[in-house]
Design a protein around this motif. Structure first.
Motif, mmCIF file in Angstrom:
data_model
loop_
_atom_site.group_PDB
_atom_site.id
_atom_site.type_symbol
_atom_site.label_atom_id
_atom_site.label_comp_id
_atom_site.label_asym_id
_atom_site.label_seq_id
_atom_site.Cartn_x
_atom_site.Cartn_y
_atom_site.Cartn_z
ATOM 1 N N PRO A 41 76.305 56.289 93.046
ATOM 2 C CA PRO A 41 77.974 56.756 92.729
ATOM 3 C C PRO A 41 78.910 55.615 92.593
ATOM 4 N N ALA A 42 79.846 55.841 91.579
ATOM 5 C CA ALA A 42 80.844 54.752 91.584
ATOM 6 C C ALA A 42 81.649 54.520 92.806
ATOM 7 N N ASP A 43 81.953 53.477 93.254
ATOM 8 C CA ASP A 43 82.692 53.130 94.543
ATOM 9 C C ASP A 43 83.497 51.864 94.411
ATOM 10 N N ASP A 44 84.092 51.567 95.491
ATOM 11 C CA ASP A 44 84.721 50.246 95.711
ATOM 12 C C ASP A 44 84.042 48.996 95.642
ATOM 13 N N LYS A 45 82.525 49.216 96.216
ATOM 14 C CA LYS A 45 81.829 47.982 96.353
ATOM 15 C C LYS A 45 81.454 47.407 94.891
ATOM 16 N N PRO A 46 81.134 46.025 95.178
ATOM 17 C CA PRO A 46 81.098 45.355 93.924
ATOM 18 C C PRO A 46 79.782 45.760 93.179
ATOM 19 N N GLY A 47 79.766 45.765 91.800
ATOM 20 C CA GLY A 47 78.396 46.202 91.214
ATOM 21 C C GLY A 47 78.401 45.222 90.032
ATOM 22 N N LYS A 48 77.880 45.666 88.858
ATOM 23 C CA LYS A 48 77.671 45.243 87.569
ATOM 24 C C LYS A 48 78.912 44.401 87.210
ATOM 25 N N ALA A 49 79.034 43.282 86.718
ATOM 26 C CA ALA A 49 80.310 42.731 86.150
ATOM 27 C C ALA A 49 80.697 43.344 84.737
#
Length: 344
Positions: A41-49
């Motif tokens: 899921p897309a969320d506020d946690k950092p992911g791929k730049a």
């Protein structure tokens, strides 16, 4: 004003969370997808730049400046997002050049608010063909192949909700008279707003639209056209003004004329209008939103597209192809809820 001006662009509430988006693709063609349970899921946690290119017209109007502010502010909340923002131009050739520069920089996703949707369609197609998904903001491209997702306001709904609000205020008044201070008549958005307003008033047989003037989405034109309406109409019960920027001028004309027998409903959601509604010491009693928060929603969508993340809350495997925001009516009863979204 020319079609390429922001004054052809205007202002519902709702920034859509990136948590409402699903796995993205760079075209409108379906692609092979993993089962929903395998899509993070897309969320506020950092992911791929993700590098997002943002191109809009010149911020020559309060609402357009608010679009830029909302885009920048939202991008800054994500540590994994880099925003490449152009200077902005109302010259279509210049804006096309700015988008081409972003394409050449190989940004991951593009967010484009075109000064002229038709004129920028080709460069949108170029980006999509280059594998860069495009989020088309507000003014729509001429071809759905030029964007992956469109996000914008509801111009018809804006007029509809303004008309229903005025109708409810005047429903018990015999032979009620209403006047309209519109935008630029050769723009489709102005026609949609006026049509929605007219359709709403059909529900109230006691109300008649007695006069209409088209202004130019500027303070100066709002004052001049409102003065003409006031001179021609010695008495009326309600005014709907399509745009809060031109509404500043309209209020000046109203004050100069010493008129206060009617209620005024604005459009877009400028802070000046909201402050006046909260103070409740003038004719303006409401404004119908066309929220610049749509730019924040566009950044959320672009981030999800760039990270190919799914989201909780939707069963679909892809983000929607379009998102129409709601034009809420802001009055003294709910002003505190919406005041933070007001723009200068």
């Amino acid at each position: 004003m020319p079609e390429t001006s922001r004054r052809g662009l205007l202002f519902g509430t709702a920034a859509v969370s990136a948590g409402a988006l699903l796995t993205a693709c760079t075209s409108n063609e379906p692609k092979k997808t993993e089962p929903a349970g395998n899509s993070a899921p897309a969320d506020d946690k950092p992911g791929k730049a993700v590098t997002i290119g943002f191109a809009g017209p010149q911020a020559d109007h309060g609402w357009l400046n608010a679009i830029n502010v909302n885009a920048k502010s939202r991008a800054e909340t994500y540590s994994d997002v880099t925003l490449e923002i152009t200077e902005g131009s109302n010259d279509t050739a210049a804006q096309i050049g700015q988008v081409k520069t972003l394409i050449n920089k190989k940004v991951d996703v593009l967010v484009i608010l075109p000064a002229d949707g038709k004129a920028l369609t080709q460069v949108g197609l170029e980006a999509m063909k280059a594998g860069i998904p495009v989020v088309n903001l507000d003014r729509i491209f001429a071809s759905p192949q030029a964007y992956r997702c469109w996000v914008g306001g509801d111009n018809y709904g804006m007029g509809l909700n303004a008309g229903h609000y005025i109708g409810e205020q005047l429903k018990d008044k015999p032979n009620a008279k209403v006047v309209e201070l519109a935008g630029i008549d050769n723009l489709e958005l102005t026609k949609q707003r006026s049509q929605g307003f007219a359709d709403a008033l059909k529900n109230y047989s006691n109300i008649k639209l007695v006069a209409r003037q088209a202004a130019d989405f500027t303070v100066e034109s709002g004052q001049a056209k409102m003065a003409q309406l006031l001179q021609a109409q010695k008495q009326f019960d309600a005014l709907w003004n399509h745009d809060d920027d031109q509404g500043v001028g309209a209020l000046r004309a109203i004050k100069q004329a010493g008129r206060d027998e009617f209620i005024m409903v604005g459009g877009a959601g400028a802070k000046s209008a909201m402050d006046a509604i909260k103070a409740d010491n003038s004719v303006i009693k409401a404004t119908v939103l066309y929220p610049p928060t749509m730019a924040a929603s566009a950044i959320d969508l672009a981030r999800a597209l760039g990270q190919s993340k799914g989201i909780s809350g939707l069963s679909e495997m892809e983000i929607p192809t379009s998102l129409t925001l709601y034009s809420a009516v802001v009055t003294k009863d709910n002003i505190d809820q919406y005041l933070p979204t007001g723009f200068n």
